[in-house]
Design a protein around this motif. Structure first.
Motif, PDB file in Angstrom:
ATOM      1  N   GLN A 144       0.822  -1.218   0.000  1.00  0.00           N
ATOM      2  CA  GLN A 144       0.000   0.000   0.000  1.00  0.00           C
ATOM      3  C   GLN A 144       0.858   1.272   0.000  1.00  0.00           C
ATOM      4  N   GLU A 145       0.199   2.402  -0.205  1.00  0.00           N
ATOM      5  CA  GLU A 145       0.913   3.688  -0.262  1.00  0.00           C
ATOM      6  C   GLU A 145       1.622   3.971   1.078  1.00  0.00           C
ATOM      7  N   ALA A 146       2.889   4.374   0.991  1.00  0.00           N
ATOM      8  CA  ALA A 146       3.689   4.740   2.176  1.00  0.00           C
ATOM      9  C   ALA A 146       3.531   3.693   3.290  1.00  0.00           C
ATOM     10  N   PRO A 150       3.059   5.642   9.399  1.00  0.00           N
ATOM     11  CA  PRO A 150       1.652   6.033   9.493  1.00  0.00           C
ATOM     12  C   PRO A 150       1.351   7.085   8.440  1.00  0.00           C
ATOM     13  N   PHE A 151       0.101   7.200   8.019  1.00  0.00           N
ATOM     14  CA  PHE A 151      -0.221   8.165   6.961  1.00  0.00           C
ATOM     15  C   PHE A 151      -0.432   9.532   7.612  1.00  0.00           C
ATOM     16  N   ALA A 152       0.702  10.155   7.943  1.00  0.00           N
ATOM     17  CA  ALA A 152       0.709  11.334   8.811  1.00  0.00           C
ATOM     18  C   ALA A 152       0.494  12.645   8.065  1.00  0.00           C
ATOM     19  N   ILE A 223      -1.071  15.421  -6.368  1.00  0.00           N
ATOM     20  CA  ILE A 223      -1.040  15.522  -4.902  1.00  0.00           C
ATOM     21  C   ILE A 223      -2.387  16.067  -4.415  1.00  0.00           C
ATOM     22  N   PRO A 224      -3.040  15.321  -3.496  1.00  0.00           N
ATOM     23  CA  PRO A 224      -4.380  15.766  -3.082  1.00  0.00           C
ATOM     24  C   PRO A 224      -4.365  17.010  -2.197  1.00  0.00           C
ATOM     25  N   ARG A 225      -5.420  17.771  -2.339  1.00  0.00           N
ATOM     26  CA  ARG A 225      -5.702  18.901  -1.438  1.00  0.00           C
ATOM     27  C   ARG A 225      -7.191  18.798  -1.154  1.00  0.00           C
ATOM     28  N   ASP A 228      -8.921  15.986   4.685  1.00  0.00           N
ATOM     29  CA  ASP A 228      -7.724  16.021   5.539  1.00  0.00           C
ATOM     30  C   ASP A 228      -6.446  15.684   4.769  1.00  0.00           C
ATOM     31  N   PHE A 229      -6.585  15.359   3.489  1.00  0.00           N
ATOM     32  CA  PHE A 229      -5.405  14.939   2.710  1.00  0.00           C
ATOM     33  C   PHE A 229      -4.685  16.165   2.139  1.00  0.00           C
ATOM     34  N   ASN A 230      -3.899  16.787   3.016  1.00  0.00           N
ATOM     35  CA  ASN A 230      -3.149  17.991   2.608  1.00  0.00           C
ATOM     36  C   ASN A 230      -1.690  17.622   2.380  1.00  0.00           C
ATOM     37  N   GLU A 231      -1.466  16.764   1.413  1.00  0.00           N
ATOM     38  CA  GLU A 231      -0.130  16.173   1.264  1.00  0.00           C
ATOM     39  C   GLU A 231       0.885  17.124   0.647  1.00  0.00           C
ATOM     40  N   SER A 232       0.394  18.230   0.053  1.00  0.00           N
ATOM     41  CA  SER A 232       1.335  19.144  -0.609  1.00  0.00           C
ATOM     42  C   SER A 232       2.221  19.850   0.412  1.00  0.00           C
ATOM     43  N   ILE A 256      -0.198   6.272  -8.295  1.00  0.00           N
ATOM     44  CA  ILE A 256      -0.270   6.330  -6.831  1.00  0.00           C
ATOM     45  C   ILE A 256      -1.523   7.088  -6.369  1.00  0.00           C
ATOM     46  N   CYS A 257      -2.278   6.460  -5.537  1.00  0.00           N
ATOM     47  CA  CYS A 257      -3.494   6.922  -4.847  1.00  0.00           C
ATOM     48  C   CYS A 257      -4.346   7.933  -5.617  1.00  0.00           C
ATOM     49  N   TYR A 258      -4.208   9.214  -5.278  1.00  0.00           N
ATOM     50  CA  TYR A 258      -5.102  10.263  -5.802  1.00  0.00           C
ATOM     51  C   TYR A 258      -5.048  10.360  -7.335  1.00  0.00           C
ATOM     52  N   GLY A 259      -3.998   9.821  -7.930  1.00  0.00           N
ATOM     53  CA  GLY A 259      -3.905   9.781  -9.398  1.00  0.00           C
ATOM     54  C   GLY A 259      -5.047   8.991 -10.010  1.00  0.00           C
ATOM     55  N   ARG A 260      -5.739   8.167  -9.187  1.00  0.00           N
ATOM     56  CA  ARG A 260      -6.821   7.363  -9.760  1.00  0.00           C
ATOM     57  C   ARG A 260      -8.038   8.204 -10.146  1.00  0.00           C
ATOM     58  N   HIS A 261      -8.093   9.468  -9.668  1.00  0.00           N
ATOM     59  CA  HIS A 261      -9.226  10.322 -10.045  1.00  0.00           C
ATOM     60  C   HIS A 261      -8.983  11.004 -11.393  1.00  0.00           C
ATOM     61  N   SER A 281      -2.815   2.929  -2.331  1.00  0.00           N
ATOM     62  CA  SER A 281      -3.602   4.073  -1.864  1.00  0.00           C
ATOM     63  C   SER A 281      -3.668   4.151  -0.359  1.00  0.00           C
ATOM     64  N   ALA A 282      -4.139   5.314   0.100  1.00  0.00           N
ATOM     65  CA  ALA A 282      -4.498   5.517   1.499  1.00  0.00           C
ATOM     66  C   ALA A 282      -5.693   6.444   1.460  1.00  0.00           C
ATOM     67  N   THR A 283      -6.873   5.896   1.718  1.00  0.00           N
ATOM     68  CA  THR A 283      -8.063   6.743   1.631  1.00  0.00           C
ATOM     69  C   THR A 283      -9.126   6.247   2.607  1.00  0.00           C
ATOM     70  N   GLU A 286     -15.445   7.982   4.490  1.00  0.00           N
ATOM     71  CA  GLU A 286     -16.352   9.115   4.315  1.00  0.00           C
ATOM     72  C   GLU A 286     -16.028   9.886   3.035  1.00  0.00           C
ATOM     73  N   LEU A 287     -14.754   9.930   2.694  1.00  0.00           N
ATOM     74  CA  LEU A 287     -14.328  10.718   1.529  1.00  0.00           C
ATOM     75  C   LEU A 287     -14.572   9.998   0.205  1.00  0.00           C
ATOM     76  N   SER A 288     -14.160   8.723   0.113  1.00  0.00           N
ATOM     77  CA  SER A 288     -14.016   8.162  -1.240  1.00  0.00           C
ATOM     78  C   SER A 288     -14.615   6.778  -1.470  1.00  0.00           C
TER      79      SER A 288
HETATM   80  N1  LIG Z   1      -3.256   9.386  -0.380  1.00  0.00           N
HETATM   81  C1  LIG Z   1      -4.061  10.085  -1.149  1.00  0.00           C
HETATM   82  O1  LIG Z   1      -3.679  10.567  -2.205  1.00  0.00           O
HETATM   83  N2  LIG Z   1      -5.329  10.226  -0.682  1.00  0.00           N
HETATM   84  C2  LIG Z   1      -6.250  11.132  -1.246  1.00  0.00           C
HETATM   85  C3  LIG Z   1      -7.634  10.729  -1.012  1.00  0.00           C
HETATM   86  C4  LIG Z   1      -8.231   9.975  -2.141  1.00  0.00           C
HETATM   87  O2  LIG Z   1      -7.797  10.131  -3.281  1.00  0.00           O
HETATM   88  O3  LIG Z   1      -9.185   9.230  -1.912  1.00  0.00           O
END
Ligand SMILES: NC(=O)NCCC(=O)O
Length: 416
Positions: A144-146, A150-152, A223-225, A228-232, A256-261, A281-283, A286-288
């Motif tokens: 999985q992602e990272a 922990p997904f901090a 990179i998600p914004r 709570d996913f403020n990875e930038s 990687i993760c958010y790239g799937r959107h 991924s790490a998601t 409630e969000l996705s």
């Molecule tokens: N790790 C990550 O990119 N999470 C964003 C949330 C999402 O894409 O569901």
């Protein structure tokens, strides 16, 4: 059917609510288990094929993992499921069957434990699951992602940067031994520190070859914004393009993760010839969660390749509550990472998902001949209008871009 941990009842008892809090669906491991336990067999079969599709005209076959892998899954309490995607027989090409594995897991120690202890504990947790993959003859394995921390990234606190490692750091070295031992290609998603470029940080997937060598790396493009996913706060958009890695077992790529959107991100890996694209991924639910079963499956269909989707499990509590500028009160966690890792195939079939709350290993055989068979059947690569899309994109990128909208001339008339 697999035994579930705590069954909810019809009147919504405390027992049901508690099990739901654990990340189960009313006491069930996954949607699939809930349905199989509650529907009559014939109804379940009908619902299953509508939900999971058909592969070569049949429901997806299951594979029985070896006893040694089953023993590891009982001893270390991880979900173990195995399936088989077939392709039609061809006259000129032999089948190209590869066995692919996905690992999902929760963290091993609280986020407050010393960093070196957390790393050691996560290595210890992953070891037996990777052993089960090796014992099952898996050829390509994706984590999985990272996975090594922990997904901090919700916290925006810089203390978590200490988890970062160079591409050839201790997490890679840990996995290289397994790659060599089991002759497996391993995809390892880490927080990378690029020593040669000013010690910058990246969200990176390292591709380890089946001889324990490092084949290359790919850095997360988007990179998600969101929520709570403020990875930038930690790393910038990747600079490695859309590489496809030609391995001993097939051509693979990592979205990687958010790239799937981003459908064009999926497309670019396909244009470069990927046969399997992994989405570590790490998601959180409630969000996705409603998007999760759709996006990867759609990408597999549209690009005529297999997709392996992996998500974390559990709730990770951080020492300091954080906010995300969304008006919500400060909170110490993202919510529940819902696991549910699975495979999708180019013929629109997919496996059921791993547990929503337990560690797990999902295995599937896939005949890569299916990719070209679906290209021939649906012709998406031939019917696509790349030149039209390229023109639209080129004009969209110009500052004086005007959307191509033709308005009804009567729309703005007061009366007629
Ligand atoms: N790790 C990550 O990119 N999470 C964003 C949330 C999402 O894409 O569901």
């Amino acid at each position: 059917m697999e035994k579930t941990d705590g069954i909810g009842n019809e009147n919504g008892s405390t027992e049901e609510k508690q099990s739901f809090k654990d990340g189960s669906i009313c006491g069930y491991n996954s949607l699939h288990h809930l349905l199989s336990a509650n529907l009559k067999p014939q109804l379940y079969q009908e619902v299953s094929w509508l939900l999971l599709g058909l592969n070569c005209g049949k429901a997806l076959e299951t594979i029985v993992p070896p006893e040694s892998a089953k023993a590891l899954s009982s001893k270390h309490d991880f979900d173990l499921q195995a399936f088989k995607f077939s392709a039609d027989k061809e006259l000129l090409r032999e089948p190209r069957v590869v066995r692919v594995g996905l690992i999902q897991n929760c963290i091993a120690l609280p986020t407050t434990a010393p960093i070196s202890d957390q790393k050691k504990a996560i290595f210890e947790k992953l070891g037996p699951i990777i052993d089960a993959a090796g014992a099952s003859g898996v050829n390509i394995l994706c984590l999985q992602e990272a996975w090594m921390m922990p997904f901090a990234f919700c916290t925006r606190e810089k203390r978590w940067c200490e988890f970062a490692e160079p591409v050839n750091g201790e997490s890679t070295q840990f996995l290289q031994e397994f790659a060599l031992k089991y002759n497996i290609v391993i995809i390892s998603s880490i927080l990378e520190r690029d020593i040669n470029h000013g010690e910058t940080l990246w969200n990176t997937a390292v591709i380890i070859g089946n001889h324990g060598n490092i084949i290359g790396k790919h850095r997360k493009n988007h990179i998600p914004r969101v929520g709570d996913f403020n990875e930038s706060t930690y790393y910038m958009e990747g600079n490695t393009g859309h590489p496809v890695f030609e391995t001993a077992y097939g051509k693979i790529a990592v979205n990687i993760c958010y790239g799937r959107h981003h459908p064009l991100n999926w497309l670019a890996f396909g244009l470069n010839g990927a046969e399997i694209v992994f989405n570590p991924s790490a998601t959180v639910g409630e969000l996705s969660e409603p998007m999760w079963p759709i996006e990867a499956r759609n990408a597999a269909i549209a690009n005529s390749y297999f997709v392996g989707s992996i998500n974390r499990v559990g709730t990770e509590i951080f020492p300091n509550p954080f906010t995300s500028g969304d008006g919500k009160p400060p909170h110490p966690d993202f919510g529940h990472f819902y696991g549910s890792s699975h495979f999708s195939a180019p013929d629109a079939s997919c496996t059921p998902s791993l547990s929503r709350y337990k560690d797990g290993l999902m295995i599937s055989d896939m005949d890569l001949n299916l990719c070209r068979q679906l290209k021939d059947k649906w012709g998406f690569r031939m019917t696509a209008r790349y030149e039209l899309y390229a023109d639209t994109l080129a004009s969209y990128l110009k500052p004086d871009f005007e959307p191509q909208v033709i308005s009804d001339p009567l729309l703005h008339k007061k009366s007629f």
